[in-house]
Design an enzyme around this catalytic site. Sequence first.
Site, mmCIF file in Angstrom:
data_model
loop_
_atom_site.group_PDB
_atom_site.id
_atom_site.type_symbol
_atom_site.label_atom_id
_atom_site.label_comp_id
_atom_site.label_asym_id
_atom_site.label_seq_id
_atom_site.Cartn_x
_atom_site.Cartn_y
_atom_site.Cartn_z
ATOM 1 N N LYS A 96 0.683 -1.099 -0.091
ATOM 2 C CA LYS A 96 -0.002 -0.008 -0.009
ATOM 3 C C LYS A 96 0.869 1.114 -0.111
ATOM 4 C CE LYS A 96 -2.225 -1.005 3.886
ATOM 5 N NZ LYS A 96 -1.844 -2.384 4.152
ATOM 6 N N ARG B 179 -9.966 0.517 8.652
ATOM 7 C CA ARG B 179 -9.520 -0.844 9.115
ATOM 8 C C ARG B 179 -10.639 -1.788 9.644
ATOM 9 N NH1 ARG B 179 -3.540 0.373 8.884
ATOM 10 N NH2 ARG B 179 -2.440 -1.905 9.259
ATOM 11 N N ARG C 90 11.319 -6.029 4.988
ATOM 12 C CA ARG C 90 11.239 -4.523 5.252
ATOM 13 C C ARG C 90 11.764 -4.306 6.795
ATOM 14 N NH1 ARG C 90 5.388 -2.018 4.827
ATOM 15 N NH2 ARG C 90 4.867 -2.558 7.125
ATOM 16 N N ARG D 99 10.992 -0.537 12.168
ATOM 17 C CA ARG D 99 9.793 -0.620 12.891
ATOM 18 C C ARG D 99 9.619 -1.957 13.403
ATOM 19 N NH1 ARG D 99 4.637 0.195 8.628
ATOM 20 N NH2 ARG D 99 3.714 -0.964 10.170
ATOM 21 N N ARG E 36 -0.671 -9.466 13.151
ATOM 22 C CA ARG E 36 -1.196 -8.219 12.175
ATOM 23 C C ARG E 36 -2.084 -8.806 11.238
ATOM 24 N NH1 ARG E 36 3.987 -5.386 10.935
ATOM 25 N NH2 ARG E 36 2.652 -4.031 9.599
HETATM 26 P P1 AMP Z 1 0.210 0.396 8.893
HETATM 27 O O1 AMP Z 1 1.465 1.364 8.921
HETATM 28 O O2 AMP Z 1 -0.774 0.618 8.285
HETATM 29 O O3 AMP Z 1 1.047 -1.280 8.845
HETATM 30 O O4 AMP Z 1 -0.257 0.477 10.701
HETATM 31 C C1 AMP Z 1 0.688 0.061 11.697
HETATM 32 C C2 AMP Z 1 -0.052 0.010 12.568
HETATM 33 O O5 AMP Z 1 -0.778 1.139 13.216
HETATM 34 C C3 AMP Z 1 -1.203 -1.194 12.837
HETATM 35 O O6 AMP Z 1 -0.864 -2.579 12.975
HETATM 36 C C4 AMP Z 1 -2.148 -0.704 13.985
HETATM 37 O O7 AMP Z 1 -1.662 -0.937 15.282
HETATM 38 C C5 AMP Z 1 -2.001 0.887 13.688
HETATM 39 N N1 AMP Z 1 -3.002 1.316 12.543
HETATM 40 C C6 AMP Z 1 -2.809 1.958 11.605
HETATM 41 N N2 AMP Z 1 -4.083 2.478 10.703
HETATM 42 C C7 AMP Z 1 -5.098 1.975 11.629
HETATM 43 C C8 AMP Z 1 -6.389 1.878 11.509
HETATM 44 N N3 AMP Z 1 -6.810 2.476 10.464
HETATM 45 N N4 AMP Z 1 -7.165 1.508 12.579
HETATM 46 C C9 AMP Z 1 -6.547 0.861 13.935
HETATM 47 N N5 AMP Z 1 -5.234 0.950 14.029
HETATM 48 C C10 AMP Z 1 -4.285 1.339 12.979
#
Ligand code: AMP
Length: 192
Positions: A14, A89, A128, A134, A146
Amino acid sequence: MLNIVLFGPPGAGKGTQSANLVNKYQLVHLSTGDIFRFNIKNETALGQLAKSYMDKGNLVPDEVTINMLEAEVEKYTDAKGFIFDGFPRTTAQAQALDAFLEKKETVISLMLALEVGEDELVKRLLIRGQDSGRADDTDESIIRNRINVYNEQTAVAAEFYNAQGKYHAINGVGTVEEIFGRLSSIIGEASQ
Ligand code: AMP
């Protein structure tokens, strides 16, 4: 406005594809994960709260996430459109986004869902994690959590857009250019 939800499990690509789409369509890219990480880095109260969920690979509560996302959208009054990356999400987030956009007299144009198998996702995320810095990309059990959270809580949000005729599945395996080509052709067809 062209408002795109870029959807898919962690590691689906993404972020990479958002960068390409931003260039081509001049959209504002909003990644809730990036915004949370920015808050963690700057040691805000929001960052501290988000970190307690993110470190385990769980979702940050809907209310917190929705309020943050809405405040971000409000910052871009001249936007031609948005790419929502990692949001919504949950179905509750999707409903809140629709209600919020309606107040702004706009709508989600389409959801583009990148599809990648679980083993490939784990492989990509571990690679990654070697240089992303991260913590949630370095531990395989957190990565698997996740993906489970995606399957159990997030995948259903696609149904919300499917019911509106806005859902498009895209094969997320291939070169970055190939996948970008697939995304662009769907956007092209949808905007005709
Ligand atoms: P990402 O960078 O999209 O992989 O998000 C990393 C982490 O941020 C996720 O595993 C969640 O803990 C949190 N997170 C990101 N976007 C959301 C969302 N829309 N709703 C809830 N938690 C989120």
